[in-house]
Design a protein around this motif. Structure first.
Motif, PDB file in Angstrom:
ATOM      1  N   PHE A 114      18.956  -4.014  29.264  1.00 28.04           N
ATOM      2  CA  PHE A 114      18.756  -3.448  30.638  1.00 28.04           C
ATOM      3  C   PHE A 114      19.399  -1.834  30.230  1.00 28.04           C
ATOM      4  N   THR A 115      18.548  -0.797  31.064  1.00 29.75           N
ATOM      5  CA  THR A 115      19.354   0.401  30.857  1.00 29.75           C
ATOM      6  C   THR A 115      19.050   0.950  32.409  1.00 29.75           C
ATOM      7  N   TYR A 116      19.659   2.083  32.623  1.00 28.99           N
ATOM      8  CA  TYR A 116      19.483   3.143  33.840  1.00 28.99           C
ATOM      9  C   TYR A 116      17.876   3.723  33.621  1.00 28.99           C
ATOM     10  N   LEU A 117      17.340   4.015  34.472  1.00 27.07           N
ATOM     11  CA  LEU A 117      16.301   4.961  34.437  1.00 27.07           C
ATOM     12  C   LEU A 117      16.031   6.102  35.216  1.00 27.07           C
ATOM     13  N   THR A 118      15.486   6.974  34.751  1.00 24.73           N
ATOM     14  CA  THR A 118      15.121   8.286  35.694  1.00 24.73           C
ATOM     15  C   THR A 118      13.863   7.819  36.739  1.00 24.73           C
ATOM     16  N   ARG A 119      13.493   8.605  37.648  1.00 26.32           N
ATOM     17  CA  ARG A 119      12.529   8.094  38.442  1.00 26.32           C
ATOM     18  C   ARG A 119      11.116   8.168  37.523  1.00 26.32           C
ATOM     19  N   ASP A 120      10.883   8.889  36.750  1.00 26.43           N
ATOM     20  CA  ASP A 120       9.837   9.367  35.854  1.00 26.43           C
ATOM     21  C   ASP A 120       9.654   8.058  35.080  1.00 26.43           C
ATOM     22  N   GLU A 121      10.977   7.750  34.559  1.00 27.94           N
ATOM     23  CA  GLU A 121      10.912   6.692  33.688  1.00 27.94           C
ATOM     24  C   GLU A 121      10.387   5.299  34.207  1.00 27.94           C
ATOM     25  N   ALA A 122      11.102   5.173  35.443  1.00 27.80           N
ATOM     26  CA  ALA A 122      10.821   4.060  36.291  1.00 27.80           C
ATOM     27  C   ALA A 122       9.018   3.884  36.592  1.00 27.80           C
ATOM     28  N   THR A 123       8.589   5.011  36.671  1.00 27.85           N
ATOM     29  CA  THR A 123       7.195   5.118  37.158  1.00 27.85           C
ATOM     30  C   THR A 123       6.452   4.850  36.018  1.00 27.85           C
ATOM     31  N   GLY A 124       6.710   5.213  34.580  1.00 29.11           N
ATOM     32  CA  GLY A 124       6.148   4.839  33.542  1.00 29.11           C
ATOM     33  C   GLY A 124       6.323   3.388  33.078  1.00 29.11           C
ATOM     34  N   LEU A 125       7.107   2.457  33.661  1.00 29.91           N
ATOM     35  CA  LEU A 125       7.275   1.299  33.346  1.00 29.91           C
ATOM     36  C   LEU A 125       6.499   0.230  34.299  1.00 29.91           C
ATOM     37  N   GLU A 126       5.988   1.146  35.324  1.00 33.62           N
ATOM     38  CA  GLU A 126       5.029   0.005  35.978  1.00 33.62           C
ATOM     39  C   GLU A 126       4.089  -0.730  35.445  1.00 33.62           C
ATOM     40  N   GLY A 127       3.945  -1.745  35.859  1.00 39.83           N
ATOM     41  CA  GLY A 127       2.762  -2.457  35.100  1.00 39.83           C
ATOM     42  C   GLY A 127       3.325  -3.337  33.924  1.00 39.83           C
TER      43      GLY A 127
END
Lengths: 528, 318
Positions: free
Chosen positions: A261-274
């Motif tokens: 588990f970790t906190y994500l920035t918006r860009d990082e969250a987008t990068g983890l899609e899929g």
């Protein structure tokens, strides 16, 4: 050439290798620590202190402004929010009553709760905690919320009665910040000494689902399951909070499976899609981003100037283009529907109106306006550059100065040191938390805001017990803020967390300072 | 030699005092103090609480009082207590210096050994393809910031290839094992070593090229000595002087650590401790580490001068 074939004799290489090993070996010996084995499977490793809700290696929860996601794994509070922040529910408190004018709180504690060392949790611990936190020597801003507590009675081990000097319903929210401390372990340490005590990092005692195992400086804190936790022994054997000074590294660790588990920035969250093995969690940050005006600067004393900023900045476009739609427009300090009345001005972008208002107010546009911020992330920089462009279209030159938090905190109380700020303030779920920034004489009202109507509403809001009546009070305040634009309210961004799909029953939502809600940590488990 | 060393050590005392005075002064001039670092921007801390905290931290004392107190306590071996974590500064340094020594010692050793070797090869084979390749490597090694190479290495070797753990000093919660420690060490040490290799190679190449053109090397060759002997005994030893300087200058980094790499890889060393201290305006940590580094730097300079005298008989320390 004769030189070819030189340095090919194996003895030279062996010599170099021996030298290297000789130099490295003592270092390895020095660097060893006696890390004992973990309790086997079922230990969850996460980065619980990454991001704005975290406070890595902050040991003292009375003074930490963040880090409660982690603190709550070994400490407990009397009350917590539900994970959707719709209401406060009991944690160590089973129930409570307030008298009609909110000057007396009667709190009934849960029976059978024990500290990690086996001692019973009683009303004496509550009295000790509140008095310790509220003592000025504790230098605790969480404790400062309890400054109005005149006296505390403990008629029996499971009942606490707080007497306040004036009505204040916001103590319920304050209790979701205040971790309970063991009187039997700390009674001989004065509040002043407790500030810098080593107790916090040397097997502190709580009543949370996990108990302290060890602190490895610069690396992690390890907790182990508390068998006698009042909600039942946690399913996990332990929890490890790994420290990541560089947040980007924690995302790589999450993706590689080193942490769960970790906190994500918006860009990082987008990068983890899929990603099938990871889930992105999200929710409103409950932090309002706003542009504050220095009202000691005569250029901003006219409300029309402040309104011009609202008209000049196309907030919906920023939300759509820069935040990818992951933010909620704020037309006053609140976005929770119960505090937002109908008929607010939405300040749809109108550059002509902005220019006209500035002209009518006689705004001196010959001098640039500097916006100082402590947000140093790329998204915030992009946002400020966009605002700079919008303001240029309205004829106002904006300079941007990004500083670190200590510098910002030094600048902000000095009205001669700044002109405008881009900052964030917790705006929920308790509506009063944001009021202090807009109330006459409050320590964090650095803006020079002094509005008798607002001050009256803030005072009424604190002493009104009925939720519907309270909501109407904050709706009134919302209208005034929307009209007078003491702050140019922007938006409440969404925040993100990333979690491995191998964790079951995991609950995490963003919140200012982290935690403060029941996340059922005792039910978390790792899929086999 | 003995008198020289004693004289240098005595001179070091006022230098150390001057350094600590400068560091103390810079703290006062820098924006924000521990209290500012400590309070979240949107949290109201009443004036009484603020003053109580300021008093507890000693921030309400005049500059000279604070400095005098620090100096007196330091002479007793007490470097103070971290404002953020409340651990003593000596404990904070002691628990992190091993990690930094391991990381930087490995990187410096590997970097110096390979850098010297590549430098000698590049000099001996000047203008060859190998020399060109090594020069390009050196240029990249010096130019590309370790911050970038660190993140790229994590992405490639930890995430994509899965060869190494994604940062950290050891696997949390597991008992110590040498292989685990080495697996965590290789990536960050390699990134720092690349930088050292590049630097050392450039210095060695230049030094060797200069020496190889000297009369005594030509004389050695004219005497019919084996080329390997000419290079190893006549050229290399005389080309060592600038390399010794470079190594001497790197010794403080052995203790001081690599701030960026330690942060990216979550390596719990002195560099990261210092960065955290600066971010949180943790004055005792900043001054304590700076003081320690000043001592190490002065001793390293002294050691470098002594090694000079050993390598080059023309240099007399007396």
């Amino acid at each position: 050439m004769r030189s070819q074939g030189r340095f090919k004799r194996p003895m030279q290489w062996i010599g170099i290798l021996a030298l290297m090993i000789g130099l490295i070996a003592p270092s390895i010996a020095l660097a060893q620590d006696a890390t004992p084995a973990a309790g086997g499977g079922g230990v969850l490793v996460g980065a619980f202190d990454v991001g704005p809700g975290g406070c890595p290696e902050c040991p003292n929860p009375l003074q930490a402004g963040a880090g409660f996601t982690w603190f709550e794994k070994y400490y407990s509070k009397l009350m917590l929010y539900k994970s959707d922040f719709s209401a406060i529910e009991g944690d160590l408190a089973e129930s409570w009553e307030l008298n009609a004018d909110a000057t007396e709180y009667t709190i009934h504690l849960r029976d059978g709760v024990t500290w990690h060392d086996g001692e019973p949790f009683t009303s004496a611990d509550v009295k000790f905690t509140v008095e310790t936190a509220a003592a000025p020597d504790s230098a605790s801003y969480i404790g400062a919320k309890f400054a109005g507590v005149k006296s505390i009675d403990t008629p029996d081990p499971l009942t606490v009665v707080l007497h306040l000097d004036e009505g204040n319903v916001t103590l319920l929210d304050a209790f979701t910040f205040l971790v309970m401390l063991p009187e039997h372990a700390l009674k001989d340490i004065s509040p002043a000494d407790l500030v810098a005590s080593t107790w916090w990092l040397d097997h502190p005692i709580g009543t949370g689902p996990f108990k302290w195992k060890k602190y490895v400086p610069g690396q992690y804190i390890e907790l182990e399951a508390f068998d006698n936790y009042w909600r039942g022994r946690p399913k996990l054997d332990g929890l490890i909070n790994r420290f990541f000074p560089e947040p980007g590294s924690s995302v790589i660790a999450l993706q590689s499976g080193d942490i769960k588990f970790t906190y994500l920035t918006r860009d990082e969250a987008t990068g983890l899609e899929g990603k099938t093995d990871l889930t992105v969690l999200s929710g409103p940050s409950q932090v309002l981003n706003y542009l504050a005006f220095n009202l000691a600067d005569e250029r901003f004393t006219d409300a029309r100037v402040r309104q011009a900023f609202m008209y000049a900045i196309d907030r919906p476009t920023i939300i759509e283009q820069l935040y990818g739609g992951q933010a909620t427009l704020a037309n006053c300090t609140y976005i929770l529907p119960q505090f937002v009345p109908e008929g607010l001005n939405d300040y749809a972008q109108n550059v002509d109106t902005a220019k006209q208002l500035l002209t009518d107010a006689g705004f001196d546009a010959s001098k640039p306006v500097e916006i100082v911020t402590y947000y140093n992330d790329q998204l915030s920089q992009d946002v400020l550059l966009t605002i700079q462009q919008f303001m240029a279209d309205a004829g106002v030159t904006v300079d941007i100065r990004a500083v670190d938090v200590p510098t910002f905190n030094q600048i902000s109380p000095d009205p001669k040191a700044w002109t405008m700020m881009f900052a964030g303030a917790a705006n929920g779920p308790e509506p009063d938390v944001i009021s202090t920034g807009l109330e006459t004489g409050q320590p964090n009202n650095n803006y020079g805001v002094s509005d008798p109507d607002l001050d009256k509403l803030w005072a009424e809001g604190r002493s009104t017990v009925d939720p519907d009546a309270r909501a109407k009070i904050y709706q009134e305040a919302c209208k005034i803020i929307n009209d007078k634009v003491y702050w140019a309210t922007m938006w409440v961004p969404t925040r993100f967390g990333g979690v491995s799909t191998s964790i079951e029953n995991f609950v995490w939502v963003p919140a200012p300072g982290g935690g403060r809600y029941y996340d059922q940590a005792e039910l978390w488990s790792l899929a086999s | 030699m003995g008198r020289y060393i004693i004289r240098r050590l005595l001179i070091a005392i006022p230098i150390l005092i001057a350094i600590t005075l400068i560091v103390f002064s810079i703290q006062l001039l820098s924006p924000g103090d521990p209290l500012n670092a400590y309070i979240p921007p949107d949290f109201p801390l009443p004036a009484a609480q603020k003053e109580a905290l300021r008093h507890q931290l000693g921030l309400d004392q005049p500059f000279l009082t604070r400095y005098g107190f620090w100096l007196r306590e330091t002479l007793k071996g007490n470097l103070g207590t971290s404002i953020k974590t409340h651990e003593t500064v000596t404990h904070a340094i002691r628990t992190r210096v091993g990690a930094t020594l391991l990381l930087m010692g490995t990187a410096l050793t590997v970097g110096t050994a390979l850098g010297v070797m590549f430098g000698v090869i590049a000099a001996v084979r000047q203008y060859s393809i190998l020399d060109g390749l090594l020069t390009v490597f050196a240029l990249l090694g010096i130019s590309v910031p370790v911050y970038l190479t660190g993140l790229l290495a994590l992405y490639l070797f930890a995430l994509r290839l899965g060869w190494f753990p994604a940062g950290g000093y050891s696997t949390p919660g597991q008992p110590f094992s040498l292989s685990d420690r080495l697996m965590h060490l290789i990536l960050p040490a390699a990134i720092i070593a690349i930088n050292y290799i590049a630097q050392t190679m450039r210095y060695t190449r230049s030094a060797m090229l200069e020496v190889l053109g000297q009369d005594y090397v030509r004389t050695a060759r004219a005497k019919g000595l084996n080329e390997r002997v000419v290079i190893a005994r006549h050229a290399f030893r005389n080309g060592l002087l600038p390399i010794v300087t470079l190594i001497g200058a790197s010794i403080p980094a052995l203790i001081g650590g690599a701030i960026f790499i330690e942060s990216i890889f979550g390596w719990p060393g002195i560099g990261r401790l210092l960065l955290s201290g600066v971010e949180s305006r943790d004055y005792p940590i900043i001054v304590g580490i700076t003081f320690m580094l000043a001592i190490v730097t002065l001793l390293a300079n002294l050691a470098t001068d002594i090694v000079y005298a050993v390598i080059d008989p023309r240099i007399r320390l007396d």
